[in-house]
Design a protein around this motif. Structure first.
Motif, short mmCIF file in Angstrom:
data_model
loop_
_atom_site.label_atom_id
_atom_site.label_comp_id
_atom_site.label_asym_id
_atom_site.label_seq_id
_atom_site.Cartn_x
_atom_site.Cartn_y
_atom_site.Cartn_z
N ARG A 1 -8.65 20.04 7.09
CA ARG A 1 -8.84 18.65 6.86
C ARG A 1 -7.77 17.97 5.95
O ARG A 1 -7.41 18.43 4.88
N LEU A 2 -7.27 17.03 6.73
CA LEU A 2 -6.14 16.19 6.10
C LEU A 2 -6.76 15.03 5.27
O LEU A 2 -8.03 14.61 5.60
N SER A 3 -6.20 14.66 4.13
CA SER A 3 -6.64 13.62 3.59
C SER A 3 -5.48 12.70 3.25
O SER A 3 -4.28 13.01 3.33
N CYS A 4 -5.76 11.25 3.13
CA CYS A 4 -4.61 10.30 2.99
C CYS A 4 -5.25 9.36 1.80
O CYS A 4 -6.15 8.44 2.02
N ALA A 5 -4.61 9.61 0.62
CA ALA A 5 -4.82 8.60 -0.50
C ALA A 5 -4.02 7.42 -0.65
O ALA A 5 -3.05 7.53 -0.66
N ALA A 6 -4.87 6.25 -0.87
CA ALA A 6 -4.04 5.04 -0.77
C ALA A 6 -4.23 4.50 -2.11
O ALA A 6 -5.32 4.72 -3.02
N SER A 7 -3.00 3.76 -2.46
CA SER A 7 -2.94 3.15 -4.02
C SER A 7 -2.18 1.92 -3.78
O SER A 7 -1.82 1.68 -2.72
N GLY A 8 -2.34 0.97 -4.55
CA GLY A 8 -1.84 -0.36 -4.43
C GLY A 8 -2.83 -1.50 -4.22
O GLY A 8 -2.82 -2.57 -4.50
N ARG A 9 -3.49 -0.93 -3.25
CA ARG A 9 -4.72 -2.03 -2.51
C ARG A 9 -5.60 -1.29 -1.99
O ARG A 9 -5.50 0.01 -1.49
N THR A 10 -6.89 -1.62 -1.93
CA THR A 10 -7.97 -0.93 -1.62
C THR A 10 -7.99 -1.13 0.07
O THR A 10 -7.22 -1.53 0.73
N PHE A 11 -8.93 -0.37 0.72
CA PHE A 11 -9.07 -0.33 2.16
C PHE A 11 -9.96 -1.56 2.69
O PHE A 11 -9.92 -1.82 3.84
N THR A 12 -10.16 -2.61 1.80
CA THR A 12 -10.96 -3.62 2.14
C THR A 12 -10.24 -4.69 3.12
O THR A 12 -10.88 -5.53 4.10
N SER A 13 -8.77 -4.56 3.30
CA SER A 13 -8.11 -5.40 4.11
C SER A 13 -7.41 -4.71 5.23
O SER A 13 -6.82 -5.37 6.29
N TYR A 14 -7.86 -3.24 5.26
CA TYR A 14 -6.80 -2.64 6.46
C TYR A 14 -7.78 -1.78 7.19
O TYR A 14 -8.85 -1.19 6.91
N ASN A 15 -7.21 -1.61 8.60
CA ASN A 15 -7.78 -0.38 9.45
C ASN A 15 -6.78 0.60 9.25
O ASN A 15 -5.42 0.44 9.04
N MET A 16 -7.29 2.03 9.38
CA MET A 16 -6.39 3.03 8.87
C MET A 16 -6.31 3.97 10.20
O MET A 16 -7.17 3.90 11.16
N VAL B 1 0.82 -1.13 0.07
CA VAL B 1 -0.05 -0.01 -0.15
C VAL B 1 0.81 1.36 -0.12
O VAL B 1 1.97 1.41 0.72
N GLN B 2 0.48 2.20 -0.81
CA GLN B 2 1.22 3.40 -0.75
C GLN B 2 0.32 4.46 -0.22
O GLN B 2 -0.98 4.46 -0.71
N LEU B 3 0.69 5.47 0.54
CA LEU B 3 -0.23 6.20 1.11
C LEU B 3 0.14 7.61 1.08
O LEU B 3 1.61 8.02 1.26
N VAL B 4 -0.55 8.58 0.82
CA VAL B 4 0.13 10.06 0.50
C VAL B 4 -0.71 11.19 1.05
O VAL B 4 -1.90 10.99 0.69
N GLU B 5 -0.23 11.86 2.23
CA GLU B 5 -1.23 12.76 2.88
C GLU B 5 -1.03 14.18 2.22
O GLU B 5 -0.03 14.42 1.40
N ALA B 6 -2.28 14.78 2.47
CA ALA B 6 -2.24 16.32 1.99
C ALA B 6 -3.19 16.92 2.93
O ALA B 6 -3.85 16.52 3.74
N GLY B 7 -3.23 18.23 2.68
CA GLY B 7 -4.00 19.20 3.36
C GLY B 7 -3.34 19.94 4.75
O GLY B 7 -4.04 20.72 5.21
N GLY B 8 -2.13 19.73 5.06
CA GLY B 8 -1.46 20.40 6.23
C GLY B 8 -1.29 22.05 5.52
O GLY B 8 -1.52 22.26 4.64
N GLY B 9 -0.95 22.80 6.69
CA GLY B 9 -0.59 24.18 6.55
C GLY B 9 -0.46 24.70 7.69
O GLY B 9 -0.25 24.14 8.87
N LEU B 10 -0.42 26.23 7.45
CA LEU B 10 -0.36 27.03 8.83
C LEU B 10 -1.78 27.58 9.09
O LEU B 10 -2.68 28.20 8.25
#
Length: 122
Positions: A19-34, A2-11
């Motif tokens: 609001r922070l987001s975390c996009a996953a690629s490689g596999r879906t969330f069906t097997s993972y808790n986050m 799984v590759q995870l990429v966060e976004a939304g940080g700032g001052l």
């Protein structure tokens, strides 16, 4: 894998929101808790919040309970962290992570994002 990429940080000013987001690629969330973690400057990384892959259960650190909200959108393979009523002590690098442990809440996380900086000014 799984590759995870966060976004939304700032001052943001104290009392504000992000609001922070975390996009996953490689596999879906069906097997993972986050989960979301954070590392304040000069301190150890600490747990913030976790959510099951269905979104049916959530768990929060006491320090953020009532102010932060974790959510998940399985259709977009994205997990979010809404940060409200921010305080200067919330300043940290925020990381999302994926766990395939069946334990709830998870104790171990297998995959981590690169982090996004949140800075709260007083």
């Amino acid at each position: 894998q799984v590759q995870l990429v966060e976004a939304g940080g700032g001052l943001v000013q104290a009392g504000g929101s992000l609001r922070l987001s975390c996009a996953a690629s490689g596999r879906t969330f069906t097997s993972y808790n986050m989960g979301w973690f954070r590392q304040p400057p000069g301190k150890e990384r600490e747990f913030v919040a976790a959510i099951t892959w269905t979104g049916g259960s959530t768990h929060y650190a006491d320090s953020v309970k009532g102010r932060f909200t974790i959510s998940i959108n399985n259709a977009k393979d994205t997990v979010y962290l809404q940060l409200n009523s921010l305080k200067p002590e919330d300043t940290a690098v925020y990381y999302c992570a994926a766990s395939y442990s069946s334990r709830w809440p998870p104790l171990t996380y297998a995959y981590w994002g690169q982090g996004t900086q949140v800075t709260v000014s007083s």
